[in-house]
Structure formats: C-alpha cells, structure tokens
Write a protein that holds these residues in place. Structure first.
Motif, PDB file in Angstrom:
ATOM      1  N   SER A  37       0.830  -1.203   0.000  1.00 18.98           N
ATOM      2  CA  SER A  37       0.000   0.000   0.000  1.00 18.98           C
ATOM      3  C   SER A  37       0.865   1.253   0.000  1.00 18.98           C
ATOM      4  O   SER A  37       0.576   2.217  -0.704  1.00 18.98           O
TER       5      SER A  37
ATOM      6  N   THR B 252      -3.686  -3.473   0.149  1.00 14.01           N
ATOM      7  CA  THR B 252      -4.997  -3.701   0.773  1.00 14.01           C
ATOM      8  C   THR B 252      -5.507  -2.544   1.624  1.00 14.01           C
ATOM      9  O   THR B 252      -6.629  -2.587   2.083  1.00 14.01           O
TER      10      THR B 252
ATOM     11  N   PRO C  38      -7.363   0.663   2.747  1.00 11.03           N
ATOM     12  CA  PRO C  38      -8.455   1.427   2.137  1.00 11.03           C
ATOM     13  C   PRO C  38      -7.973   2.776   1.595  1.00 11.03           C
ATOM     14  O   PRO C  38      -8.505   3.290   0.622  1.00 11.03           O
TER      15      PRO C  38
ATOM     16  N   THR D 156      -7.252   3.738  -2.492  1.00 13.59           N
ATOM     17  CA  THR D 156      -8.199   4.239  -3.492  1.00 13.59           C
ATOM     18  C   THR D 156      -8.973   5.453  -3.003  1.00 13.59           C
ATOM     19  O   THR D 156      -9.407   6.268  -3.797  1.00 13.59           O
TER      20      THR D 156
ATOM     21  N   ARG E 242      -7.762  -1.380  -7.594  1.00 13.15           N
ATOM     22  CA  ARG E 242      -7.038  -2.513  -7.025  1.00 13.15           C
ATOM     23  C   ARG E 242      -7.730  -3.826  -7.379  1.00 13.15           C
ATOM     24  O   ARG E 242      -8.922  -3.846  -7.704  1.00 13.15           O
TER      25      ARG E 242
ATOM     26  N   PHE F  36      -9.133  -7.453  -2.219  1.00 15.16           N
ATOM     27  CA  PHE F  36     -10.122  -6.815  -1.339  1.00 15.16           C
ATOM     28  C   PHE F  36      -9.395  -5.947  -0.318  1.00 15.16           C
ATOM     29  O   PHE F  36      -8.184  -6.049  -0.157  1.00 15.16           O
ATOM     30  N   ILE F  37     -10.134  -5.080   0.371  1.00 12.72           N
ATOM     31  CA  ILE F  37      -9.489  -4.195   1.353  1.00 12.72           C
ATOM     32  C   ILE F  37      -9.466  -4.862   2.724  1.00 12.72           C
ATOM     33  O   ILE F  37     -10.219  -5.801   2.987  1.00 12.72           O
TER      34      ILE F  37
ATOM     35  N   ASN G  48     -15.947   2.916  -4.824  1.00 15.31           N
ATOM     36  CA  ASN G  48     -14.664   3.322  -4.273  1.00 15.31           C
ATOM     37  C   ASN G  48     -13.472   2.670  -4.990  1.00 15.31           C
ATOM     38  O   ASN G  48     -12.360   2.659  -4.478  1.00 15.31           O
ATOM     39  N   HIS G  49     -13.762   2.110  -6.166  1.00 13.64           N
ATOM     40  CA  HIS G  49     -12.723   1.428  -6.960  1.00 13.64           C
ATOM     41  C   HIS G  49     -12.158   0.196  -6.277  1.00 13.64           C
ATOM     42  O   HIS G  49     -11.026  -0.201  -6.541  1.00 13.64           O
ATOM     43  N   ASN G  50     -12.912  -0.388  -5.362  1.00 11.11           N
ATOM     44  CA  ASN G  50     -12.500  -1.642  -4.739  1.00 11.11           C
ATOM     45  C   ASN G  50     -13.330  -2.765  -5.332  1.00 11.11           C
ATOM     46  O   ASN G  50     -14.518  -2.588  -5.586  1.00 11.11           O
TER      47      ASN G  50
END
Lengths: 390, 292
Positions: free
Chosen positions: A112, A135, A137, A140, A152, A155-156, A365-367
């Motif tokens: 990250s 990962t 948060p 993003t 990404r 997952f976060i 959120n682009h996740n």
C-alpha cells in the motif's frame, strides 16, 4: 572565442540529438498501433521482493495468454520498473513510465505504501494505476476523496474481518467470541473493528477484547483471562511472529476452540513457531488458495507451474495474473480509441468479470466486490476450506 | 481458579526474571556496576542453546549446560576486555561502557546472522497438561521452575559454602581489605561474572523452550525487567533478586489478568520508580547511611 566555438558545437549536437529524439518518439508512435504499452512498477528487489516477483510472474503469464489472441489485433507489451521496495523509487518509476515510456496504464506496487507514493502522479497525469495487493483502504480513497485513477485487484483490509465474522457464526456456529488485537498495527485494529461489527450484527457477542504489542513473548496471562470467559471462537488478526506464539501458548493453556486470523498469518514461520499440532482447528482468510477445486483456479495453477518449472503460485501471483486480465478487459472495452482516459472509464465500469481470485465487480470506491477464501490448517498444511461471498 | 492459574503463569515468568536478575545483582554486589550487557548474554545463551539443539542434536539438559559454559566464558571475556581496564575509573564510565557492550553484542549478532527470528523446536520437552483442581499446569513449566529453583539452590551453596563464595562475599564487603587478606580480587570478580553469566545462559535456554521465539534483540526487555527485579529485591542481595524476580512475574500476570495487558510493561517500570522513591534499598536491603 574558443568557448563560443565549443558552445556552438554543443548547440548543434543537442539540436541533432533533439531531432533524433523526435524521430524516436515518432517511430514509437507508429509502433503503438501494433503494441499497447503497459507499465509494471514492482518490488523486484529489496525488502518485499518476493511479493513483487510473484506479481510479475503472474502478470507475465497472463500477458502471454492474452497476446496469443491479441486485443483487437494489438499486442500488450509490459515495461517493467524495479522500485527496490522503496516509496521514493516507486514514485520515480511512475514518473518514468508515464513521461518517458508513455504507458497506457500501470500495474502498481505490491504494498500500500509504495502504491500510495504514485497516487498523486496517476491522478495528475490521468494514467490508471492498478495495485494487485495494496490492501489499505487509503489507496483508493484518500482522506475521504476518491482517487479517480487508482484501482485494485485485492479486497481491502476490513473485508477480511467481515468474512471471518460470517464464517464463524454461519459455518462454525459461534455465539461468543474473543478478539485479541495487535495494538501496534492499524491493519490489526481495522480487521478487529470490522469483525466485531459483523459478528454482533450476526447476533453474536464479543465477550472480551484483549490486546498485545509487537515483540511481546508472554501471552499466557492474557490467554488465561480469555479462557475464563469461555468464548466459542477467538479472532487474532495479527502477524505470524506473535500469532505463532499466541496460538502455541493458547493450546498449551488448554484453549481448544477454533482460532482464526487473516493473511498476516500466511508465512512458513508460523508453522515453525506454533508447530502443526497447535495449528489444528485454526483458520485464515486469504485472497486465494492454490488448493481450491474451482476449474478456473486449477487451470491457472497448472499453467503457472508449466511456465515456472513446477513453482506453486501464491496469492500474489494469482492477484498479479488477475490484474493483467482486469486491465486487458478494460483495454478491450475502452472503445475505438485506446487512451488512458477510456481505460479508466472501462476499469471503473467492470462488472462480473470472472477471474482466478473470484468474480469481480468494481464498486464506487474502486475496490472489487469479490469473494474471500478461507483456509484451514491441517497437519501444518493450508487446506482449502470454503469460499465466502461478500 | 483463574487467580491460581495466573499465579502459576506469573511464577513461571518470574523464575526467568529471577535467573537473569541474579547475574545483575551479583555483579553489582561485587563491583558496583550495573552490567547492562547482561540481557544480551541471556540472548547469546538462548542462541547457543538453539544451535546446540538443532545442529548438535543435544537434548534439553546437555544444551542447558553447554549454554551455561559458553555464557560463563563469554561473561569473563566481556569483563576482562571491557570492564577490567576501567576498574579504577568513575562508575559512570563503566556504566556507559556496559551500554556500549550491550549494543555491540546486539548489533554484532545481527551482523553475523541477520535480524530474523528463530523458533526453538517444539519437541525438546514433553508437553503434558496436568490438571490440579481445575488449574492447568504444563509439565514443562514445572520442569522449568524446578530447574530454576535447583540453580538458585546451587548458587546459594556456592556463595555460602565454598572458598570462592567466601572470597566473593569478602570482596563484596570490602575489596581493599580482601586484597590485603591475600584474596585474588581479579579472579574473584571474573568468577562472579562467570557464575552470573552462566545463570543468564540457563535463563536463555529456558526462555527459548518456554516461549519458542528468539531473536537478537530479545534480551533488551527481559534484561530491563530483571534489572527492575534486582532493584525490587534490593540490588546486591542474592535472595532479593530471586524474590524480586518472582514478585515481578506475578505482578505482571495479575495486571494482565485484570485486563490491562497493554499496561504490563508500564506497571513493571512504575514498580521500579516507586521502589526508587520510597524504598531505594529494596525489600531485602538494609538502610545504609550514604557517605557524602
């Protein structure tokens, strides 16, 4: 006089160089109709080199497969940059890839921190960056603001806590849980908070929350306290160094309920410290398992082992592989004119893409919204237990 | 029942503190030096034990003895090289040297083998759980406690019944007078370092078998805690170090038992501060008039 003459020579030389450079960029431009350049800014050496290497191997394999068919008649070409596991180098790498190589998109760094170092550049130059395994948060969404050009494949962090809570209540039938947090890590606190929220939402109750610090060695007193509260389940979202000791000492203190953790456990050292007997009846959430019977995963494992002489793909390799496919899909859907802006739009609109690490939809959120894999330790080996959907 | 379980936990932890504290207190008693490198001797002992178990395939007791011997030699080397030239220097100079030696050992260890951790094998000692009235006691912690107590008894015997022990007591009482009586003060001091360091080595192996994980900086916190224990019991007084160590272990366990696991280290040092303010001579210390 002499200096003027010299200056003249330099001037004319630099002019020639400029023209030549111009020629170069022209030829690169004409090449672009055949080849689409994408960058890879990865930790190929340095502290977390094994992460970057795995991602590169995964992405490289994926590109080979993609280029067999091509994307709208074009080939993808990977330009790699070694950021030496350092944030400053990651930033330099992004600058070079964007300004000199003029890549369409960048496969971002493994951690990250190193990805965050490139976020501002991506947004400013409007070149999408996709991190395979960052990962946090924050990557993003920084300070509550969405980073338009950052995506990404993993997952976060908090998601793993939710998955563990659902697994413990639904699959293990736990009603009460104890949480044991690594108080020196934001990762651990984040996972614990989301675990608690989901566990209580599922009707369970958290009977005690204890904490330790990194480098602690004696956990027996706290474990005795946990034991006296008689929880059905213990959640320890920490890193393998302390977790190994905690699990070992927990079993020695006569705690035999299921214990669960997250991807921070995933290291051979865990087994060395805790021993295979103590690890029985423990679970972790992870991105993927090479032991998953899913056809897509098994054919990936097979292809990977063929390409890299029998090496087993870890989660990083799988996510690197998925990242390349995620990007290729977006390039395919970017329309007639393949530009960074169009790719960004296509990435943000990705829906139900079937990848190795699960089916894949990008949220606001682009996740990615995707499943997590749960692994069980059995005789010291990680065994595929189940997949939990969000 | 939980409280008894916590006392058992505390005594196991405390016996390790006590073994390290003994070395602090003996050295202080004889040369008035806080040997801050002592925690690192403990670390070296732990690694000697680890390598003798994994590479030489020794079992627990031979590894323990080998580690004690190695640490005794190491302790004497430290004394001869680093402290002996400063015998007549100010106490602060010796103290600073001790801190320097400590850093040298820690970083030397990292330089030679890297900073990564090592895990003691799981099967050195049998791990049976014994249930006594609802209290789970590991056979291993009983054995460890037994070994610690045995070492302390041997130490008492050495100090009170042997010639070298008599010499140590004499030097500790008055080094000048002891010299005049024909006692070889240098050798006595070396013997003190040897005995203290071998106990630290034993503590290192016991720590490894009980807590598994060892690394080059593992000696720092137990070293400081043992120092607190030595001060708690009255520095320079051997039974004081034992009682101080056990007491500190129990205090820490009870703090964790009350839900304050994050406060555990803090409480240990609060104990140190309180002792220094209200009872600087420690539990076993006699009030001595300071010469000004």
């Amino acid at each position: 006089m002499k200096t003027k003459k010299l200056a003249g020579i330099f001037l004319s030389l630099s002019l020639v160089a400029g023209v030549l450079a111009g020629c170069n960029s022209d030829s690169a431009g004409s090449n672009a109709s055949e080849e689409l350049l994408i960058g890879a800014n990865l930790e190929l050496t340095g502290g977390v080199a094994s992460y970057g290497q795995s991602i590169y191997e995964g992405a490289n394999l994926a590109l080979k497969e993609i280029n067999k068919k091509g994307i709208n008649g074009k080939q993808l070409k990977l330009v790699k940059y070694d950021n030496k596991s350092e944030a400053q180098e990651a930033m330099n790498g992004a600058l070079k890839l964007i300004n000199q190589d003029k890549v369409l998109a960048i496969i971002g760094s493994a951690t990250s921190t190193n990805t965050l170092a490139q976020v501002a550049l991506a947004n400013k130059n409007q070149v999408p960056i996709i991190t395979a395994t960052g990962t946090s948060p924050e990557v993003t969404v920084t300070n509550g603001k969405l980073n338009e050009y950052v995506f990404r494949t993993c997952f976060i962090d908090p998601f793993q806590g939710t998955v563990a809570a659902n697994f413990s209540t639904k699959n293990l039938g736990a009603k009460t849980a104890a949480i044991y947090i690594d108080n020196s890590s934001d990762y651990s606190k984040g996972l614990a908070a989301s675990f608690k929220e989901s566990f209580e939402a599922n009707g369970g109750s958290v009977v005690t929350e204890e904490a330790y610090l990194q480098k602690d060695t004696d956990f027996r007193a706290t474990l005795t306290r946990i034991k006296s509260k008689k929880p059905d389940f213990i959640y320890i979202p920490g890193y393998y160094e302390e977790v190994g000791l905690i699990v070992k000492q927990a079993r020695e203190s006569g705690i035999d309920v299921p214990i669960m953790g997250a991807d921070g456990w995933d290291s051979p050292k865990l087994l060395e410290i805790a021993g295979k007997d103590a690890l029985a009846n423990t679970f972790i959430t992870n991105h993927y398992s090479s032991g998953d019977p899913d056809v897509k995963i098994q054919s990936f494992v097979e292809a990977f082992q063929k390409e890299y002489k029998g090496k087993k793909p870890d989660a990083f390799a799988a996510l690197g592989y998925d990242t390349a496919y995620f990007l290729a899909e977006a390039i395919k859907n970017a329309g007639e004119e393949v530009t960074s802006e169009n790719i960004q739009k296509a990435l943000a609109e990705t829906k139900n893409l079937q990848l190795v690490s699960g089916s894949f939809t990008i949220d606001e959120n682009h996740n990615p919204i995707k499943s997590a894999t749960i692994l069980r330790y059995e005789k010291g080996e990680q065994v595929f237990e189940t997949k939990v959907n969000p | 029942m939980e409280i008894i379980q916590q006392l058992v936990n505390g005594i196991s932890l405390g016996s390790i503190y006590a073994l390290i504290a003994l070395g602090y207190t003996m050295v202080y008693g004889i040369v008035k030096l806080i040997n801050f490198a002592h925690g690192d001797v403990f670390m070296v002992g732990s690694f000697v034990g680890f390598y003798s178990i994994t590479f030489l395939h020794l079992s627990f007791f031979p590894a323990l003895i080998l580690s004690m011997v190695a640490c005794a030699v190491f302790g004497v080397l430290i004394e001869r090289i680093a402290y002996k030239p400063l015998r007549n220097a100010t106490r602060i100079a010796a103290l600073i040297t001790a801190i320097g030696v400590s850093l040298l050992i820690e970083n030397g260890m990292i330089f030679f083998r890297g900073a990564q951790l090592e895990a003691y094998p799981n099967d050195i000692l049998p791990t049976n759980k014994i249930d006594i009235l609802g209290v789970t006691v590991e056979s291993k912690s009983l054995l460890i406690l037994g070994v610690s107590v045995a070492l302390m008894i041997i130490l008492q015997f050495v100090v009170h019944k042997t010639k070298i022990g008599k010499a140590m007591r004499a030097v500790s009482h008055d080094a000048e007078a002891a010299k005049l009586m024909g006692i070889n003060v240098d050798n006595t001091i070396s013997a003190t370092f040897a005995i203290g360091s071998s106990l630290a080595g034993a503590a290192g192996v016991i720590f490894g078998t009980y807590y598994y994980k060892i690394e080059p900086l593992m000696g720092v916190i137990p070293g400081l805690k043992a120092f607190v224990a030595a001060v708690l019991g009255g520095i320079g007084i051997i039974p004081g170090a034992m009682v101080g160590g056990l007491l500190l272990g129990v205090i820490e366990s009870l703090v964790s038992a009350a839900g304050g696991s994050l406060w555990r280290d803090g409480v240990a040092f609060i104990v140190l501060i309180l002792i220094l303010i209200f009872m600087p001579q420690g539990i076993f210390g006699k009030n001595k008039r300071e010469k000004v």
